[in-house]
Design a protein around this motif. Structure first.
Motif, short mmCIF file in Angstrom:
data_model
loop_
_atom_site.label_atom_id
_atom_site.label_comp_id
_atom_site.label_asym_id
_atom_site.label_seq_id
_atom_site.Cartn_x
_atom_site.Cartn_y
_atom_site.Cartn_z
N ALA A 60 0.83 -1.21 0.00
CA ALA A 60 0.00 0.00 0.00
C ALA A 60 0.87 1.26 0.00
O ALA A 60 0.64 2.19 -0.78
CB ALA A 60 -0.93 -0.01 1.20
N ASP A 61 1.86 1.31 0.87
CA ASP A 61 2.74 2.48 0.93
C ASP A 61 3.55 2.63 -0.36
O ASP A 61 3.73 3.74 -0.88
CB ASP A 61 3.70 2.39 2.12
CG ASP A 61 2.99 2.51 3.45
OD1 ASP A 61 1.86 3.03 3.46
OD2 ASP A 61 3.56 2.07 4.46
N THR A 62 4.05 1.52 -0.88
CA THR A 62 4.86 1.56 -2.10
C THR A 62 4.01 2.01 -3.29
O THR A 62 4.44 2.87 -4.06
CB THR A 62 5.47 0.17 -2.37
OG1 THR A 62 6.22 -0.22 -1.23
CG2 THR A 62 6.38 0.20 -3.57
N GLY A 72 1.28 3.76 -3.19
CA GLY A 72 0.94 5.17 -2.97
C GLY A 72 2.09 6.10 -3.35
O GLY A 72 1.86 7.19 -3.88
N ALA A 73 3.32 5.69 -3.11
CA ALA A 73 4.48 6.51 -3.47
C ALA A 73 4.74 6.48 -4.97
O ALA A 73 5.22 7.46 -5.55
CB ALA A 73 5.71 6.03 -2.71
N LEU A 113 2.41 5.74 -7.56
CA LEU A 113 1.31 6.20 -8.42
C LEU A 113 1.49 7.62 -8.94
O LEU A 113 1.25 7.87 -10.12
CB LEU A 113 -0.03 6.04 -7.71
CG LEU A 113 -0.60 4.62 -7.75
CD1 LEU A 113 -1.87 4.53 -6.90
CD2 LEU A 113 -0.89 4.19 -9.17
#
Length: 120
Positions: free
Chosen positions: A39-41, A43-44, A46
């Protein structure tokens, strides 16, 4: 290693996301190691992507998905010579069994009160 047939060929670039960095690259070579949650990856990453209007890539990917899906469905079918049993077959049987037991539990009367619903 039990899932070797599912690993990408050595010449295919691989990106791997893992919370624990020491797990990256254990089973195949990794060109882009990313430590963190998916999710964090995502989000970074996109905001760095540009939208494309051409459908050629999506069409090729859809055709590829259909071929792969057909092969996976084929693996879910048991053959007398399969030893040991293929994991895809076990997963398909388990999923079918779970669906069948869940639906039969919903239609049975409860043993103590006679009401229809999920048995304990």
């Amino acid at each position: 290693m039990p899932y070797r047939p599912f690993y990408p060929p050595a010449d295919v670039p691989v990106a791997q996301v893992a919370i624990r960095g020491e797990h990256i690259g254990r089973r195949t070579g990794v060109r882009v190691p990313l430590v963190g949650t998916v999710a964090d990856t995502a989000g970074a990453l996109l905001p760095l992507l540009r939208e494309k209007s051409a459908d050629g890539f999506a069409d090729r990917l859809t055709k590829h998905y259909r071929r792969v899906r057909a092969r996976l469905d084929d693996l879910a079918e048991a053959r007398p010579h399969d030893a040991p049993m293929h994991p895809q077959h076990v997963a398909a049987r388990w999923t079918g069994w779970r669906r069948a037991t869940r639906s039969s539990r919903r239609t049975r009367a409860h043993p103590r009160c006679g009401r229809r619903g999920t048995s304990p």
